[in-house]
Design a protein around this motif. Structure first.
Motif, PDB file in Angstrom:
ATOM      1  N   VAL A 110     -13.530 -66.038  24.027  1.00  0.00           N
ATOM      2  CA  VAL A 110     -14.103 -65.485  23.036  1.00  0.00           C
ATOM      3  C   VAL A 110     -14.465 -66.344  22.030  1.00  0.00           C
ATOM      4  N   ASP A 111     -15.472 -66.316  21.172  1.00  0.00           N
ATOM      5  CA  ASP A 111     -16.034 -66.874  20.360  1.00  0.00           C
ATOM      6  C   ASP A 111     -14.632 -66.524  18.583  1.00  0.00           C
ATOM      7  N   SER A 112     -13.820 -67.521  18.535  1.00  0.00           N
ATOM      8  CA  SER A 112     -13.179 -67.481  17.363  1.00  0.00           C
ATOM      9  C   SER A 112     -14.129 -68.240  16.450  1.00  0.00           C
ATOM     10  N   ASP A 113     -14.952 -69.200  16.346  1.00  0.00           N
ATOM     11  CA  ASP A 113     -15.353 -69.898  15.648  1.00  0.00           C
ATOM     12  C   ASP A 113     -16.907 -69.748  14.628  1.00  0.00           C
ATOM     13  N   LEU A 114     -16.895 -68.694  15.156  1.00  0.00           N
ATOM     14  CA  LEU A 114     -17.825 -67.567  13.767  1.00  0.00           C
ATOM     15  C   LEU A 114     -16.706 -66.835  12.166  1.00  0.00           C
ATOM     16  N   LYS A 115     -17.116 -67.732  11.308  1.00  0.00           N
ATOM     17  CA  LYS A 115     -16.338 -66.768  10.386  1.00  0.00           C
ATOM     18  C   LYS A 115     -16.813 -65.443  10.251  1.00  0.00           C
ATOM     19  N   PRO A 116     -16.335 -64.262  10.062  1.00  0.00           N
ATOM     20  CA  PRO A 116     -16.451 -62.510   9.757  1.00  0.00           C
ATOM     21  C   PRO A 116     -16.707 -63.080   8.172  1.00  0.00           C
ATOM     22  N   LEU A 117     -16.953 -61.796   8.070  1.00  0.00           N
ATOM     23  CA  LEU A 117     -17.631 -61.094   6.869  1.00  0.00           C
ATOM     24  C   LEU A 117     -16.152 -60.477   5.283  1.00  0.00           C
ATOM     25  N   PRO A 118     -16.625 -60.947   4.588  1.00  0.00           N
ATOM     26  CA  PRO A 118     -15.333 -59.849   3.526  1.00  0.00           C
ATOM     27  C   PRO A 118     -15.819 -59.031   3.188  1.00  0.00           C
ATOM     28  N   PRO A 119     -15.567 -57.700   3.455  1.00  0.00           N
ATOM     29  CA  PRO A 119     -15.658 -56.396   3.020  1.00  0.00           C
ATOM     30  C   PRO A 119     -16.921 -57.017   1.658  1.00  0.00           C
ATOM     31  N   ASN A 120     -16.745 -57.803   0.654  1.00  0.00           N
ATOM     32  CA  ASN A 120     -17.091 -57.387  -0.087  1.00  0.00           C
ATOM     33  C   ASN A 120     -18.798 -58.186  -0.519  1.00  0.00           C
ATOM     34  N   ALA A 121     -19.230 -58.980   0.888  1.00  0.00           N
ATOM     35  CA  ALA A 121     -19.818 -59.642   0.917  1.00  0.00           C
ATOM     36  C   ALA A 121     -21.357 -58.835   0.818  1.00  0.00           C
ATOM     37  N   SER A 122     -21.946 -59.656   0.175  1.00  0.00           N
ATOM     38  CA  SER A 122     -23.577 -59.038  -0.813  1.00  0.00           C
ATOM     39  C   SER A 122     -24.443 -58.569  -0.002  1.00  0.00           C
ATOM     40  N   LEU A 123     -25.329 -58.086  -0.194  1.00  0.00           N
ATOM     41  CA  LEU A 123     -26.141 -58.206   0.835  1.00  0.00           C
ATOM     42  C   LEU A 123     -27.071 -59.027   1.383  1.00  0.00           C
ATOM     43  N   PRO A 124     -27.061 -60.024   0.297  1.00  0.00           N
ATOM     44  CA  PRO A 124     -28.272 -60.821   1.111  1.00  0.00           C
ATOM     45  C   PRO A 124     -26.586 -61.948   2.070  1.00  0.00           C
ATOM     46  N   SER A 125     -26.150 -62.587   1.644  1.00  0.00           N
ATOM     47  CA  SER A 125     -25.149 -62.865   1.984  1.00  0.00           C
ATOM     48  C   SER A 125     -24.927 -61.917   3.566  1.00  0.00           C
ATOM     49  N   VAL A 126     -25.078 -61.373   4.056  1.00  0.00           N
ATOM     50  CA  VAL A 126     -24.740 -60.714   5.425  1.00  0.00           C
ATOM     51  C   VAL A 126     -26.388 -60.443   5.819  1.00  0.00           C
ATOM     52  N   THR A 127     -27.275 -60.151   5.313  1.00  0.00           N
ATOM     53  CA  THR A 127     -28.841 -60.698   5.284  1.00  0.00           C
ATOM     54  C   THR A 127     -28.587 -62.263   6.072  1.00  0.00           C
ATOM     55  N   SER A 128     -28.164 -63.361   5.669  1.00  0.00           N
ATOM     56  CA  SER A 128     -28.109 -64.658   6.023  1.00  0.00           C
ATOM     57  C   SER A 128     -27.742 -65.000   6.600  1.00  0.00           C
ATOM     58  N   PHE A 129     -26.036 -63.982   7.102  1.00  0.00           N
ATOM     59  CA  PHE A 129     -25.366 -64.293   8.281  1.00  0.00           C
ATOM     60  C   PHE A 129     -25.977 -64.075   9.148  1.00  0.00           C
ATOM     61  N   LEU A 130     -27.090 -62.917   9.348  1.00  0.00           N
ATOM     62  CA  LEU A 130     -26.825 -62.538  10.526  1.00  0.00           C
ATOM     63  C   LEU A 130     -28.666 -63.130  11.166  1.00  0.00           C
ATOM     64  N   ALA A 131     -29.604 -63.936  10.139  1.00  0.00           N
ATOM     65  CA  ALA A 131     -30.064 -64.481  10.241  1.00  0.00           C
ATOM     66  C   ALA A 131     -29.809 -65.979  11.154  1.00  0.00           C
ATOM     67  N   ALA A 132     -28.444 -66.565  10.209  1.00  0.00           N
ATOM     68  CA  ALA A 132     -28.401 -68.044  10.623  1.00  0.00           C
ATOM     69  C   ALA A 132     -27.853 -68.137  11.826  1.00  0.00           C
ATOM     70  N   TYR A 133     -26.937 -66.900  12.812  1.00  0.00           N
ATOM     71  CA  TYR A 133     -26.427 -67.191  13.497  1.00  0.00           C
ATOM     72  C   TYR A 133     -27.153 -65.798  15.191  1.00  0.00           C
ATOM     73  N   ASN A 134     -28.097 -65.310  14.540  1.00  0.00           N
ATOM     74  CA  ASN A 134     -29.767 -65.001  15.192  1.00  0.00           C
ATOM     75  C   ASN A 134     -28.571 -63.318  15.582  1.00  0.00           C
ATOM     76  N   MET A 135     -27.678 -63.039  15.423  1.00  0.00           N
ATOM     77  CA  MET A 135     -26.653 -62.229  15.154  1.00  0.00           C
ATOM     78  C   MET A 135     -27.718 -60.642  14.925  1.00  0.00           C
ATOM     79  N   VAL A 136     -27.023 -59.590  16.058  1.00  0.00           N
ATOM     80  CA  VAL A 136     -27.632 -57.741  15.606  1.00  0.00           C
ATOM     81  C   VAL A 136     -26.534 -57.139  14.993  1.00  0.00           C
ATOM     82  N   ALA A 137     -25.338 -57.895  14.950  1.00  0.00           N
ATOM     83  CA  ALA A 137     -24.034 -56.767  14.425  1.00  0.00           C
ATOM     84  C   ALA A 137     -23.258 -58.417  13.813  1.00  0.00           C
ATOM     85  N   ALA A 138     -22.130 -58.123  13.310  1.00  0.00           N
ATOM     86  CA  ALA A 138     -21.091 -58.770  12.354  1.00  0.00           C
ATOM     87  C   ALA A 138     -20.115 -58.136  11.994  1.00  0.00           C
ATOM     88  N   PRO A 139     -18.748 -59.710  12.551  1.00  0.00           N
ATOM     89  CA  PRO A 139     -17.798 -58.330  12.386  1.00  0.00           C
ATOM     90  C   PRO A 139     -17.091 -58.125  10.518  1.00  0.00           C
TER      91      PRO A 139
END
Length: 425
Positions: free
Chosen positions: A354-383
């Motif tokens: 398991v990869d436990s180093d990547l900090k998950p998103l809180p439910p109140n994270a804004s749309l720009p924060s979510v977008t930045s998270f996916l782009a920064a870590y090359n992800m297609v989904a985020a917890p």
């Protein structure tokens, strides 16, 4: 019935008991429901009509049937007890197909249908009627006077929809091979009357997929023309986040009425999503990611990833959590990308990779924060994880794109990249 298992003739199912996963009897089979298709393609089996203790007839989708064997039907999940109502494109197998006069395509000889056989398609949850048991001889002749034989569905005519047929049935059949997004585009350009007719002819799962691809105004219009019970069924078949988005467009009274008609578990997921602001991680997420316990193996994870009804984004990774497995889960431990799963032996525990180093998103994270998270870590989904450490769901890149693209992007006809056919021709 597992793939490769013997086919079942439907006359053997009449009156057999239907059991839930705990072994308790739900009711008995009274008929099966199929959807005919254009030409000689085998009909798709949609579900079973079950008579419950109150003598009410209910509909059991084939997607919830895990076994048809040993004189019984086994179902999984919660059974919807709303009364069965046959829809225009549906045919009752026992009530409408048996004893029918059809024609053998090769010889032109008329025969009588005595039975039909069903079989589950390999590696899929879909079922089809693939064989027809017929008797030669004139209508009304004694059974012993006519030879019987079993033929392929395609070897007879007189069942399926004609190519020149009119009405929504034929239109739906013509569009059957389209992807949901392409069919949504076609429906968007139909008249409101025709759009409603096509929606009425689609089965719940197909209509749910198409609604998810339509502009908001079209979604509200179509849902408003369905009976409340049917609308609730379609909302249950939609992804919870898409159902929540659609319900948020309705007046409060209509929204609450439909939520009350939905299955409690499905409604609870949608209510939870409606409690978050729209353009936050909580408002964007789906509540149905792949969740595994720490003692699950890589083989278990890959089996879940292979499920056909998962979107590519949701199938890209699994989330490891302590019980309970349903969101909100127990403590979130981390994620495993499917590429890592492919590199590990099948017996490896997911908790060990398991990869436990990547900090998950809180439910109140804004749309720009979510977008930045996916782009920064090359992800297609985020917890998405709450303050207590429970996994609430996952935000996928397609949901983010829905909110980044212009509001009217769904209303522009999709042609695909230049030179690439769009699937309609």
């Amino acid at each position: 019935m597992a793939a490769g298992a013997p086919r079942v003739f439907v006359s053997h199912l009449s009156g057999v008991a239907v059991f839930d996963p705990n072994g308790d009897q739900v009711g008995r089979v009274r008929d099966l429901v199929a959807m005919l298709r254009v030409g000689r393609r085998p009909p798709r089996l949609l579900g079973i009509v079950v008579e419950v203790a109150s003598r009410r007839l209910i509909f059991l989708p084939m997607t919830r049937v895990t076994g048809v064997e040993s004189g019984q039907v086994i179902t999984t999940g919660v059974v919807n007890l709303r009364r069965f109502e046959q829809r225009p494109t549906e045919r009752l197998v026992l009530g409408e197909l048996l004893d029918r006069r059809v024609t053998l395509a090769e010889s032109g000889e008329e025969v009588t249908v005595l039975d039909v056989a069903i079989q589950q398609l390999p590696a899929r949850r879909d079922w089809e009627i693939d064989k027809v048991f017929v008797r030669r001889g004139k209508a009304g002749a004694l059974r012993r006077k006519g030879e019987t034989l079993t033929v392929e569905w395609s070897a007879v005519t007189g069942f399926s929809l004609e190519e020149h047929g009119q009405g929504a049935e034929n239109l739906v059949a013509t569009f059957e091979q389209l992807r949901p997004a392409d069919l949504a585009n076609v429906m968007h350009h139909l008249s409101p009357k025709r759009r409603a007719e096509v929606a009425a002819a689609l089965d719940d799962d197909r209509l749910a997929d198409v609604l998810e691809e339509l502009p908001d105004d079209d979604q509200v219009e179509i849902l408003g023309k369905l009976k409340d019970e049917r609308a609730a069924d379609v909302l249950e078949a939609m992804d919870p986040d898409d159902a929540a988005d659609l319900l948020s467009e309705l007046p409060e009274e209509d929204k609450e009425r439909l939520l009350t008609l939905m299955q409690p578990d499905d409604a609870a997921d949608v209510r939870r999503l409606l409690s978050y602001e729209e353009r936050t991680a909580g408002g964007l997420m789906t509540t149905e990611p792949i969740v595994l316990r720490p003692d699950a193996t890589v083989a278990d994870a890959l089996a879940r990833v292979r499920q056909q009804d998962l979107s590519p984004a949701l199938a890209a990774q699994v989330y490891v959590c302590r019980p309970p497995d349903e969101t909100p889960t127990g403590k979130y431990l981390g994620m495993v990308h499917f590429q890592r799963l492919l590199r590990e032996p099948p017996f490896t525990l997911v908790s060990s990779v398991v990869d436990s180093d990547l900090k998950p998103l809180p439910p109140n994270a804004s749309l720009p924060s979510v977008t930045s998270f996916l782009a920064a870590y090359n992800m297609v989904a985020a917890p998405v994880v709450d303050e207590s450490g429970s996994l609430l769901g996952a935000v996928t890149v397609d949901d983010v794109l829905d909110h980044l693209l212009p509001e009217d992007w769904r209303e522009t006809e999709f042609h695909g990249p230049e030179g690439v056919p769009d699937g309609r021709h």
